[in-house]
Scaffold this motif. Structure first.
Motif, PDB file in Angstrom:
ATOM      1  N   MET A 161      -8.205  24.749  17.220  1.00  0.00           N
ATOM      2  CA  MET A 161      -8.212  26.023  16.541  1.00  0.00           C
ATOM      3  C   MET A 161      -8.944  27.021  17.601  1.00  0.00           C
ATOM      4  SD  MET A 161     -10.902  26.745  13.309  1.00  0.00           S
ATOM      5  CE  MET A 161     -10.540  28.089  12.408  1.00  0.00           C
ATOM      6  N   GLN A 162      -8.361  28.327  17.601  1.00  0.00           N
ATOM      7  CA  GLN A 162      -8.577  29.213  18.462  1.00  0.00           C
ATOM      8  C   GLN A 162      -9.990  29.786  17.826  1.00  0.00           C
ATOM      9  OE1 GLN A 162      -6.529  30.236  16.171  1.00  0.00           O
ATOM     10  NE2 GLN A 162      -7.196  31.872  14.938  1.00  0.00           N
ATOM     11  N   MET A 163     -10.760  30.269  18.987  1.00  0.00           N
ATOM     12  CA  MET A 163     -12.234  30.771  18.761  1.00  0.00           C
ATOM     13  C   MET A 163     -12.417  32.299  19.023  1.00  0.00           C
ATOM     14  SD  MET A 163     -13.649  28.336  17.394  1.00  0.00           S
ATOM     15  CE  MET A 163     -15.468  28.697  17.468  1.00  0.00           C
ATOM     16  N   HIS A 164     -11.275  32.942  18.935  1.00  0.00           N
ATOM     17  CA  HIS A 164     -11.235  34.219  18.992  1.00  0.00           C
ATOM     18  C   HIS A 164     -10.349  35.098  18.060  1.00  0.00           C
ATOM     19  CE1 HIS A 164      -7.795  32.894  21.218  1.00  0.00           C
ATOM     20  NE2 HIS A 164      -7.113  34.070  20.965  1.00  0.00           N
ATOM     21  N   PHE A 165     -10.552  36.446  17.671  1.00  0.00           N
ATOM     22  CA  PHE A 165      -9.651  36.893  16.481  1.00  0.00           C
ATOM     23  C   PHE A 165      -8.532  37.334  17.177  1.00  0.00           C
ATOM     24  CE2 PHE A 165     -13.950  38.007  15.085  1.00  0.00           C
ATOM     25  CZ  PHE A 165     -13.876  37.916  13.732  1.00  0.00           C
ATOM     26  N   GLU A 166      -7.623  36.913  16.065  1.00  0.00           N
ATOM     27  CA  GLU A 166      -5.919  37.346  16.296  1.00  0.00           C
ATOM     28  C   GLU A 166      -5.528  38.140  15.109  1.00  0.00           C
ATOM     29  OE1 GLU A 166      -4.116  33.212  18.168  1.00  0.00           O
ATOM     30  OE2 GLU A 166      -3.878  33.695  16.042  1.00  0.00           O
ATOM     31  N   GLY A 167      -4.544  38.833  15.499  1.00  0.00           N
ATOM     32  CA  GLY A 167      -3.921  39.776  14.522  1.00  0.00           C
ATOM     33  C   GLY A 167      -2.614  39.255  13.885  1.00  0.00           C
ATOM     34  N   SER A 168      -2.577  37.502  13.889  1.00  0.00           N
ATOM     35  CA  SER A 168      -1.240  37.114  13.516  1.00  0.00           C
ATOM     36  C   SER A 168      -1.013  37.373  11.792  1.00  0.00           C
ATOM     37  CB  SER A 168      -1.402  35.730  13.845  1.00  0.00           C
ATOM     38  OG  SER A 168      -0.217  35.030  13.503  1.00  0.00           O
ATOM     39  N   SER A 169       0.018  36.886  11.564  1.00  0.00           N
ATOM     40  CA  SER A 169       0.374  36.889  10.093  1.00  0.00           C
ATOM     41  C   SER A 169       0.452  35.478   9.770  1.00  0.00           C
ATOM     42  CB  SER A 169       1.723  37.614   9.682  1.00  0.00           C
ATOM     43  OG  SER A 169       2.681  37.205  10.244  1.00  0.00           O
ATOM     44  N   LYS A 170      -0.069  34.624  10.496  1.00  0.00           N
ATOM     45  CA  LYS A 170       0.287  33.216  10.109  1.00  0.00           C
ATOM     46  C   LYS A 170      -1.467  32.508  10.337  1.00  0.00           C
ATOM     47  CE  LYS A 170       4.753  32.614  12.038  1.00  0.00           C
ATOM     48  NZ  LYS A 170       5.501  32.086  12.692  1.00  0.00           N
ATOM     49  N   VAL A 171      -1.708  32.180   8.891  1.00  0.00           N
ATOM     50  CA  VAL A 171      -3.023  31.620   8.931  1.00  0.00           C
ATOM     51  C   VAL A 171      -3.266  30.719   7.554  1.00  0.00           C
ATOM     52  CG1 VAL A 171      -3.970  33.628   7.431  1.00  0.00           C
ATOM     53  CG2 VAL A 171      -5.611  32.547   8.978  1.00  0.00           C
ATOM     54  N   THR A 172      -4.083  29.587   7.603  1.00  0.00           N
ATOM     55  CA  THR A 172      -4.450  29.073   6.699  1.00  0.00           C
ATOM     56  C   THR A 172      -5.879  29.298   6.022  1.00  0.00           C
ATOM     57  OG1 THR A 172      -2.903  27.213   7.406  1.00  0.00           O
ATOM     58  CG2 THR A 172      -4.514  26.480   5.771  1.00  0.00           C
ATOM     59  N   LEU A 173      -6.155  29.778   4.747  1.00  0.00           N
ATOM     60  CA  LEU A 173      -7.358  30.110   4.479  1.00  0.00           C
ATOM     61  C   LEU A 173      -7.700  28.951   3.282  1.00  0.00           C
ATOM     62  CD1 LEU A 173      -6.573  33.925   3.478  1.00  0.00           C
ATOM     63  CD2 LEU A 173      -8.032  32.799   5.494  1.00  0.00           C
ATOM     64  N   LEU A 174      -8.711  28.568   3.433  1.00  0.00           N
ATOM     65  CA  LEU A 174      -9.822  27.787   2.753  1.00  0.00           C
ATOM     66  C   LEU A 174      -9.119  26.477   2.317  1.00  0.00           C
ATOM     67  CD1 LEU A 174     -11.178  30.473   0.196  1.00  0.00           C
ATOM     68  CD2 LEU A 174     -12.228  29.383   1.959  1.00  0.00           C
ATOM     69  N   PHE A 175      -7.881  26.415   1.925  1.00  0.00           N
ATOM     70  CA  PHE A 175      -7.156  25.288   1.355  1.00  0.00           C
ATOM     71  C   PHE A 175      -5.838  25.108   1.730  1.00  0.00           C
ATOM     72  CE2 PHE A 175      -9.849  26.781  -1.984  1.00  0.00           C
ATOM     73  CZ  PHE A 175     -10.770  25.874  -2.233  1.00  0.00           C
ATOM     74  N   ASP A 176      -5.232  23.931   1.987  1.00  0.00           N
ATOM     75  CA  ASP A 176      -3.646  23.693   2.612  1.00  0.00           C
ATOM     76  C   ASP A 176      -2.745  24.531   1.884  1.00  0.00           C
ATOM     77  OD1 ASP A 176      -4.863  22.186   4.655  1.00  0.00           O
ATOM     78  OD2 ASP A 176      -4.622  20.180   3.558  1.00  0.00           O
ATOM     79  N   PHE A 177      -3.148  24.723   0.487  1.00  0.00           N
ATOM     80  CA  PHE A 177      -2.104  25.543  -0.407  1.00  0.00           C
ATOM     81  C   PHE A 177      -2.002  26.872  -0.096  1.00  0.00           C
ATOM     82  CE2 PHE A 177      -5.655  24.905  -3.173  1.00  0.00           C
ATOM     83  CZ  PHE A 177      -5.890  26.144  -3.555  1.00  0.00           C
ATOM     84  N   TRP A 178      -3.091  27.560   0.433  1.00  0.00           N
ATOM     85  CA  TRP A 178      -3.205  28.723   0.985  1.00  0.00           C
ATOM     86  C   TRP A 178      -2.752  28.861   2.352  1.00  0.00           C
ATOM     87  CZ3 TRP A 178      -7.988  32.341  -0.602  1.00  0.00           C
ATOM     88  CH2 TRP A 178      -7.620  33.594  -0.520  1.00  0.00           C
ATOM     89  N   ASP A 179      -1.486  28.905   2.539  1.00  0.00           N
ATOM     90  CA  ASP A 179      -0.854  29.084   3.999  1.00  0.00           C
ATOM     91  C   ASP A 179      -0.029  30.370   4.010  1.00  0.00           C
ATOM     92  OD1 ASP A 179      -0.283  27.909   6.548  1.00  0.00           O
ATOM     93  OD2 ASP A 179       1.176  26.871   5.895  1.00  0.00           O
ATOM     94  N   VAL A 180      -0.498  30.926   4.951  1.00  0.00           N
ATOM     95  CA  VAL A 180       0.267  32.411   4.890  1.00  0.00           C
ATOM     96  C   VAL A 180       1.158  32.362   6.092  1.00  0.00           C
ATOM     97  CG1 VAL A 180      -0.153  34.694   5.212  1.00  0.00           C
ATOM     98  CG2 VAL A 180      -2.129  33.664   4.053  1.00  0.00           C
ATOM     99  N   ARG A 181       2.563  32.757   5.788  1.00  0.00           N
ATOM    100  CA  ARG A 181       3.490  32.562   6.965  1.00  0.00           C
ATOM    101  C   ARG A 181       4.056  33.814   7.299  1.00  0.00           C
ATOM    102  NH1 ARG A 181       1.387  29.086   9.785  1.00  0.00           N
ATOM    103  NH2 ARG A 181       1.154  26.990   8.813  1.00  0.00           N
TER     104      ARG A 181
END
Length: 168
Positions: free
Chosen positions: A1-21
């Motif tokens: 896992m990266q330890m710096h801020f990214e501007g990507s539109s791909k992220v998983t938030l809180l739970f596995d089902f909240w996977d933004v792609r």
């Protein structure tokens, strides 16, 4: 896992089902996080409101209570009734003076209301802490857009909620 801020539109938030792609999912996720942050700020104001109502029960336990006619967002605002009625000094009013039994009932009622307000304030606190930690974990995804959603939600929630404290 990266330890710096990214501007990507791909992220998983809180739970596995909240996977933004994608960008559309990111916009929706930022909007949801923004709304959760506004709710967090509203919970803070609601908890303060309940605390003030609880304090009014402690300082004026026998004072009559009325609901204000002003619309409130969370709960009716408690105010002491001022003024006098035509029966204030009449003999029939004196004969209807409170007895010891009625005073004990009033104390029990005040204690019950105080306890219920304390339970409601505790439940609101649990929701606030849980939501706060969830928002912290969203920020710890190190996504710039999610971070900005939390910041803007906090600003918007503070802007909307804290003026309500003046109506209490």
């Amino acid at each position: 896992m990266q330890m710096h801020f990214e501007g990507s539109s791909k992220v998983t938030l809180l739970f596995d089902f909240w996977d933004v792609r994608g960008p559309a999912g990111m916009v929706l996720s930022v909007f949801v996080v923004l709304l959760l942050t506004v709710i967090y700020e509203l919970l803070k104001v609601w908890k303060i409101t309940i605390g003030k109502q609880k304090q009014s029960f402690i300082t004026h336990p026998s004072a009559p209570v009325s609901f204000s006619p002003e619309p409130s967002c969370f709960a009716p605002v408690m105010k002491r009734q001022e003024g006098s009625s035509a029966l204030t000094n009449s003999p029939s009013e004196i004969s209807l003076a409170a007895t010891e039994n009625m005073a004990a009932t009033a104390d029990t009622t005040t204690a019950a209301k105080n306890w219920l307000l304390h339970c409601l304030q505790t439940a609101i606190h649990i929701l606030q802490v849980t939501l706060g930690y969830m928002l912290m974990l969203c920020v710890m995804s190190y996504n710039v857009w999610i971070f900005l959603g939390v910041i803007m939600g906090s600003v918007l929630g503070y802007f909307l909620a804290f003026p309500l404290l003046n109506h209490i």
